[in-house]
Design a protein around this motif. Structure first.
Motif, PDB file in Angstrom:
ATOM      1  N   UNK A   1       4.744  -1.297   0.852  1.00  8.21           N
ATOM      2  CA  UNK A   1       3.851  -0.207   1.262  1.00  8.21           C
ATOM      3  C   UNK A   1       3.970   0.088   2.752  1.00  8.21           C
ATOM      4  N   UNK A   2       3.976  -0.959   3.571  1.00  5.94           N
ATOM      5  CA  UNK A   2       3.980  -0.787   5.026  1.00  5.94           C
ATOM      6  C   UNK A   2       5.373  -0.611   5.603  1.00  5.94           C
ATOM      7  N   UNK A   3       6.390  -1.029   4.848  1.00  6.17           N
ATOM      8  CA  UNK A   3       7.743  -0.978   5.380  1.00  6.17           C
ATOM      9  C   UNK A   3       7.955  -1.965   6.500  1.00  6.17           C
ATOM     10  N   UNK A   4       7.183  -3.056   6.492  1.00  6.18           N
ATOM     11  CA  UNK A   4       7.279  -4.086   7.526  1.00  6.18           C
ATOM     12  C   UNK A   4       7.503  -5.443   6.871  1.00  6.18           C
ATOM     13  N   UNK A   5       8.273  -6.275   7.537  1.00  9.06           N
ATOM     14  CA  UNK A   5       8.426  -7.643   7.061  1.00  9.06           C
ATOM     15  C   UNK A   5       7.120  -8.389   7.299  1.00  9.06           C
ATOM     16  N   UNK A   6       6.581  -8.981   6.247  1.00  7.70           N
ATOM     17  CA  UNK A   6       5.257  -9.589   6.325  1.00  7.70           C
ATOM     18  C   UNK A   6       5.302 -11.079   6.015  1.00  7.70           C
ATOM     19  N   UNK A   7       4.292 -11.774   6.485  1.00  9.05           N
ATOM     20  CA  UNK A   7       4.082 -13.170   6.122  1.00  9.05           C
ATOM     21  C   UNK A   7       2.589 -13.398   6.001  1.00  9.05           C
ATOM     22  N   UNK A   8       2.203 -14.452   5.276  1.00 10.73           N
ATOM     23  CA  UNK A   8       0.797 -14.834   5.157  1.00 10.73           C
ATOM     24  C   UNK A   8       0.480 -15.829   6.266  1.00 10.73           C
TER      25      UNK A   8
END
Length: 427
Positions: free
Chosen positions: A343-350
């Motif tokens: 959705x954000x087009x960003x690499x994410x982490x928790x």
């Protein structure tokens, strides 16, 4: 009385109240002494709506933390959130009296106090004034002007405000619970202290704290906060969707969400079924985990899409080289990280609280404790938010540890004097 090296952080959320007691060790490490958690029933979207229920939750959470830590808590650092939170950029300027004199800490304090002189509605109060950069005689990008020479100094700052009534209700709840408010901190800011790395803050990162009542956003670049936002759609909406679709009680929907929920339909097995309790004596029924995911995914998509809009509105969407960090209870739903990537087009982490010491760190290494741990870090590491932090919330709203002790001492003395007067009257 509590030791000066002990701090207590309390996160009063819409679904839970978390309290953490910690201390500084001799080696400047953080030792987590005790934790306490209680259900929260007195808040709606991060704002207190029932004083008595909130007070009961605060007493239960802090009481559990006190017993675990074996300390007597007097004052706490409390978080604040809610969709009433607003932020904006401001600029201030001062001239140095003697011209080309060496800039002192007093000059910087005077400048930052000047930035607080902005037109504010009567119902709002400034929570934080966070410097972005200093400008000395037209030279931009100065991080620490002390020791420099100049005749004119300016500062760009990020100002965070909230409703006076919302802050006062939090203070009232803490005080009715028998404690004093040492400071009040914006919750996404507190979460950033515990889950973000310095290199992420430097290259650009978006912290997304998905709580029960609100989703909080904080954007960092060049090691300072650049934008904050609070969205009134969060994990409770997911729970409500499950409750309505499945026809079950809210607490049952919350349990099913935690045990079987998934934010991506593609990640669940169509053959796995979930047993739903019967209502009003009716027999139990089943639903496939895939059907449950079809309920959860649209709402999580909505939350992340609104976050994406807020990131674009901030003007920093292209500067988030470190991507996004998800935290809070909502981030624990499986599939949330992958959905955020899409959705954000960003690499994410928790993000979970980074271990910075001893004691009960394993117990608080959970996204749900991100804010509470950040609050104690704020209390134990005064420079964590930056070297220059003038003011804070209006002094009439807050106590402070030393003021709390003075008030307690005076109240004890008052009781003693009153008792003596009664003795003399009896004579």
């Amino acid at each position: 009385m509590m030791d000066e090296q002990i701090a207590v952080g309390i996160d009063i959320g819409t679904t839970k109240v978390c309290a953490v007691v910690a201390e500084n060790t001799a080696t400047d490490r953080i030792n987590v002494l005790g934790i306490g958690v209680a259900e929260s029933e007195g808040l709606n979207r991060g704002v207190v709506v029932n004083i008595d229920r909130t007070v009961a939750s605060v007493q239960k959470a802090i009481g559990a933390a006190e017993r675990a830590a074996d300390v007597d808590v007097q004052s706490v650092i409390v978080g604040i959130a809610g969709d009433h939170i607003q932020s904006f950029q401001s600029r201030g300027v001062v001239t140095l009296a003697d011209g080309y004199q060496e800039i002192t800490a007093r000059d910087v304090e005077r400048l930052l106090e000047e930035t607080r002189r902005v037109a504010m509605p009567a119902d709002r109060d400034i929570l934080h004034v966070i410097p972005q950069e200093f400008i000395v005689d037209g030279q931009e990008g100065v991080l620490d002007p002390i020791g420099m020479n100049g005749v004119r100094m300016e500062a760009n700052v990020h100002i965070i405000t909230g409703l006076v009534t919302a802050a006062k209700n939090i203070y009232r709840c803490i005080e009715k619970a028998g404690y004093y408010v040492e400071d009040i901190v914006l919750e996404p800011l507190a979460s950033s202290f515990s889950v973000l790395h310095d290199d992420e803050k430097e290259v650009g990162v978006a912290l997304i704290d998905i709580g029960g009542g609100t989703t909080d956003l904080a954007i960092f670049e060049d090691r300072t906060i650049r934008h904050t936002g609070v969205i009134a759609v969060a994990g409770n909406k997911v729970t409500d969707d499950i409750r309505k679709v499945c026809g079950i009680m809210r607490n049952q929907a919350e349990k099913i969400k935690r045990e079987y929920g998934c934010a991506l339909v593609d990640q669940v097995d169509d053959h796995v079924t979930v047993e739903l309790p019967g209502i009003g004596g009716r027999p139990t029924k089943t639903i496939s985990q895939s059907s449950l995911a079809h309920v959860i995914q649209p709402r999580m998509e909505e939350i992340l899409e609104i976050v994406g809009i807020e990131i674009k509105r901030s003007g920093y969407a292209r500067d988030l080289s470190a991507g996004a960090v998800l935290t809070g209870g909502g981030s624990m739903i499986p599939g949330t990280r992958a959905l955020a990537n899409e959705i954000l087009g960003l690499e994410s982490r928790v993000g979970t609280p980074r271990k910075q010491g001893e004691g009960l760190w394993e117990e608080v290494s959970d996204p749900t404790f991100a804010t509470a741990v950040g609050l104690v870090l704020y209390g134990l590491q005064p420079g964590i938010l930056g070297r220059y932090m003038p003011g804070g919330p209006d002094a009439s709203l807050r106590g402070g540890r030393h003021q709390a002790r003075d008030q307690q001492d005076s109240s004890v003395m008052g009781r003693i004097v009153g008792r003596m007067k009664e003795w003399f009257d009896e004579l």
